[in-house]
Design a protein around this motif. Sequence first.
Motif: not given
Length: 118
Positions: A53-61, A69-79, A91-99
Amino acid sequence: MSLFWSQWMPQYYTTGTVSWLKEDWNVTIVRAAMAVEDNDGYLSNPEREKAKIFTVIDAAIEQGIYVIVDWHSHHAENHLNEAKSFFAEVAQKYGDKPNIIYEIYNEPLDGVSMEQHT
């Protein structure tokens, strides 16, 4: 353009893929679908899946495009704790980026009420 689940098609979670999508398809947004629980996803291998995910974020930036950034789960409520930890790190790593656009729950199944899980 959405990338397929990260654990099943990792070969596309690259700088080259993001660059090609922008240059060849003229995309302005790419979606990084990080698998959570299914077959060797984030719950089993958090560092490996985050790295994709970080590779894709960095490349998009770098390309000047948006990334979902998709938390891809059908049961996210369990996690919830895992999701909170992951998105806090993003957010901590990329919070200053508007992308970045946060997709905190992909395709909840019928009958799921987020009110009972927040």
